[in-house]
Enzyme design. Structure first.
Site, PDB file in Angstrom:
ATOM      1  CG  ASP A   1      28.761  15.750   2.810  1.00  0.00           C
ATOM      2  OD1 ASP A   1      28.935  14.524   2.732  1.00  0.00           O
ATOM      3  OD2 ASP A   1      28.957  16.513   1.865  1.00  0.00           O
TER       4      ASP A   1
ATOM      5  CG  ASP B   1      33.700  20.712  -3.208  1.00  0.00           C
ATOM      6  OD1 ASP B   1      32.809  21.513  -2.863  1.00  0.00           O
ATOM      7  OD2 ASP B   1      33.942  19.663  -2.580  1.00  0.00           O
TER       8      ASP B   1
END
Length: 736
Positions: A448, A81
């Site tokens: 993350d 992504d």
């Protein structure tokens, strides 16, 4: 990028962790035309040759697509992504990055919306690039290669693509027409269907029965079924379209209905039975799905059959994602669930055309020893989450690969699974610290997946991510220069949002207490030179700034610092434990403290106004020697503790700056590294003479899009530099 199983709070509108960095990148990097052919590796005049490598962690990002070539054994491609595309080689068992040549002005092209191969021409590869469709982002582009991604030709589009937005795991949205290899189809989110008749060199709008919207998903998938092309439409009713004999498009009759069939996610064609399998969900994903289904279309008779393995229900909500068929075994199909946070996502496999299914998770044995962070703080590894990418090797019926929010899992026997991720790194890097002593040469703070302790750069950290607490995204990482074994960190944690280490970052202890604001807005955190004072600044993800807090007892008690500029990044003097600094970007003023951070007073004023990315860096081993990176406004330096700054005239722009070991024979001043512009070229630079002159140390093949977050040298190895990227992990370079 993606949420961890620990916490999904970092995801906002399709990927806040990457989007926030991209927003700041958009502010300083207006997209500009680039050459149609990627430059070859090399060194420019006045540049220093470097060898660049990627620090091994093992994935760490959302792999949104995997595509095996149907005619070449062992050849596959992956898209991400925000981190570009990769090519897999079975002989070396590694992924090779294919888009590292994309430079600063092309940061928006590191997200890969879709990819396509030409079955009749194995060396041809096509990529549709574009990370965001927002007004501040640039338009998309199509890259085409005749040598499997070694070199590229490029066509810029006049539409935007959204590889890091909702729906990024659908697809593929790019396809070589099975009737004519010169014809390519590209489905867009908001601009309908595009077609190229010259192998991607030029593109035009294609007549299509559905009307695009400014907020929808548009064409979610394109798949060849024999000589017919099918397109999924993601705007509300689960429609499927197909090409006609006359070359136009028509709706496929009798499409599935109901809430679970609103968005076609993926499709796979079984040539042996002439069946097309389509997965559906009530939202494009990867977040927000609560219902889904799987349907089989008999492409000869036009009959639809519901072959959903398990229906979502109360307490077990999810959609369906990936789909793959086996060309060696007609009737064999594999599909994935997605966004199933209760029982955890799985793959369902059928060998009878969807009449019966087996959950592969139920018999799976996971081996994550090569990437220990997948244990998420000591837990048993999860089989998968965010599973929308799924591929079956056309030459090996038992070789399955699927993507998650952090890695790629693969099996060769349908039972034992391990990451198939070597060479693919996608972390968004926020902080880097290179200790002056100890086992590790690098500590990293990542989006993350928190903080890593890198004993070696060639293997995933053996302890995985830092624990106690386990972080989703790290927001602060700081080492005490006079006591380098003492390190502190901040971020979104499972048991508090701050912690300290007394062994250089190998093990951690959470702060005994934290300010109330730290619960929802953990921000930059620093320790003073000797570890005696902690300063913690707080910035909410929406940009709201809060008062900083100070602790003098290792985090047991905290007090508000009313004179500290809200939201600023605190900087500790590396020599004097009583000195701290902060840059108020809203006023162009540097604030200083000489009482251990208890109070701050204004120093230099009239400096450039900007955002939180304007940062001060303190030269190691020197008190009051400060450098201010002010993006396109240039680089400034103070040698009097922030009372006055002068412009560094050798530098036109500076986005991130750090220090490393001094060059031999150079008066002992540390090497200075930066991502910036000396003339017109934004790149990675080193200065061995305190900024009087610079040499470029990256080349045109190693640019990695946006690199303006963090950079640091190694205090023990002259010339060694660690560079944070937004989607290509930690890059490190050494002189050659």
């Amino acid at each position: 990028m993606r949420p961890s199983p620990l916490s999904r709070r970092s995801v906002l509108g399709g990927g806040a962790t990457a989007a926030l960095a991209a927003v700041s990148a958009a502010a300083h990097a207006a997209p500009a035309p680039a050459p149609n052919t990627a430059p070859a590796a090399g060194t420019a005049a006045g540049a220093a040759p470097y060898r660049w490598r990627t620090a091994v962690i093992g994935g760490t990002g959302f792999v949104t697509g995997v595509l095996f070539h149907p005619r070449v054994r062992g050849l596959a491609y992956a898209r991400t992504d925000i981190g570009g595309a990769y090519r897999w080689d079975d002989r070396t068992a590694r992924w090779t990055p294919l888009t590292d040549h994309l430079g600063w002005d092309d940061w928006n092209l590191l997200g890969v919306e879709a990819m396509a191969v030409d079955p009749a021409h194995p060396d041809r590869l096509y990529l549709a690039l574009g990370t965001y469709t927002q007004p501040w982002s640039g338009n998309g582009a199509v890259l085409r290669s005749d040598d499997r991604g070694a070199t590229w030709a490029r066509t810029d589009l006049d539409v935007k693509l959204g590889a890091n937005e909702d729906g990024r795991g659908t697809g593929e949205r790019l396809l070589v027409d099975p009737r004519d290899p010169a014809t390519l189809w590209l489905g867009t989110r908001h601009d309908g269907l595009l077609v190229s008749r010259d192998r991607g060199a030029t593109w035009a709008a294609a007549p299509f029965p559905a009307t695009p919207s400014a907020t929808g998903q548009g064409v979610t998938l394109l798949v060849a079924a024999g000589r017919t092309v099918y397109a999924g439409w993601g705007d509300g009713d689960g429609a499927l379209y197909r090409t006609t004999a006359g070359g136009g498009w028509e709706a496929v009759p009798g499409r599935p209905g109901g809430a679970s069939a609103k968005v076609p996610i993926r499709a796979a064609y079984d040539a042996g039975t002439r069946a097309l399998y389509v997965t559906y969900a009530d939202a494009p994903g990867p977040n927000g799905q609560s219902d889904g289904s799987v349907h089989r279309l008999d492409t000869v008779t036009g009959a639809w059959t519901d072959v959903t393995p398990v229906r979502p229900g109360p307490g077990d909500t999810f959609g369906y994602g990936g789909a793959a068929t086996d060309p060696r075994r007609p009737g064999t199909v594999v599909v994935s669930t997605n966004n199933r946070w209760g029982p955890v996502d799985t793959l369902f496999r059928s060998t009878d055309g969807g009449a019966t299914w087996t959950s592969l998770k139920d018999s799976a044995v996971l081996d994550v020893s090569e990437t220990p962070y997948l244990r998420w703080g000591g837990e048993e590894p999860k089989f998968g989450w965010w599973i929308q990418a799924l591929a079956l090797d056309p030459f090996d019926s038992r070789h399955l690969v699927f993507g998650t929010g952090a890695t790629l899992y693969a099996t060769r026997d349908l039972r034992r699974w391990a990451p198939q991720i070597r060479g693919l790194e996608e972390s968004s890097v926020r902080q880097l610290v290179s200790p002056p002593a100890g086992r590790a040469h690098l500590l990293s703070g990542l989006g993350d997946i928190g903080v890593m302790y890198h004993e070696r750069l060639t293997a995933s950290p053996s302890r995985g991510m830092a624990t106690n607490p386990v972080f989703g995204t790290a927001t602060g990482l700081s080492l005490a220069p006079l006591r380098p074994e003492y390190v502190v960190r901040a971020g979104w944690g499972d048991h508090g949002n701050g912690a300290y280490s007394t062994d250089g970052g190998r093990t951690w202890t959470p702060f005994a207490a934290q300010p109330a604001v730290a619960e929802e807005a953990p921000g930059p955190l620093v320790t003073g030179a000797d570890g005696g004072v902690l300063l913690w600044s707080f910035v909410h993800w929406d940009g709201t700034r809060h008062a900083a807090h100070r602790s003098t007892d290792g985090g047991a008690h905290w007090a508000e610092v009313a004179t500290f500029p809200e939201g600023a990044a605190p900087v500790a003097d590396p020599v004097d434990p009583k000195r701290f600094y902060a840059y108020d970007t809203t006023a162009g003023t540097v604030y200083t403290s000489v009482d251990g951070g208890a109070t701050f007073t204004a120093g230099a004023t009239g400096l450039p106004l900007g955002d939180v990315q304007f940062r001060i860096a303190a030269a190691p081993g020197r008190s009051g020697d400060l450098w201010l990176s002010a993006k396109g406004e240039g680089l400034f330096r103070s040698t009097d503790g922030g009372r006055a700054f002068t412009r560094v005239t050798s530098c036109r722009a500076s986005y991130a700056l750090g220090f490393g070991k001094a060059a031999p024979g150079r008066d002992g001043y540390p090497a200075v590294f930066q991502t910036g512009s000396v003339e017109d070229l934004t790149g990675v630079y080193r200065s061995d003479d305190a900024g009087r002159s610079w040499v470029r140390i990256n080349d045109d093949a190693h640019q990695w899009g946006w690199t303006g977050e963090v950079i640091t040298g190694d205090p023990r190895i002259h010339g060694r530099v660690y560079l944070g990227t937004n989607g290509r992990g930690v890059q490190y370079g050494d002189p050659v």
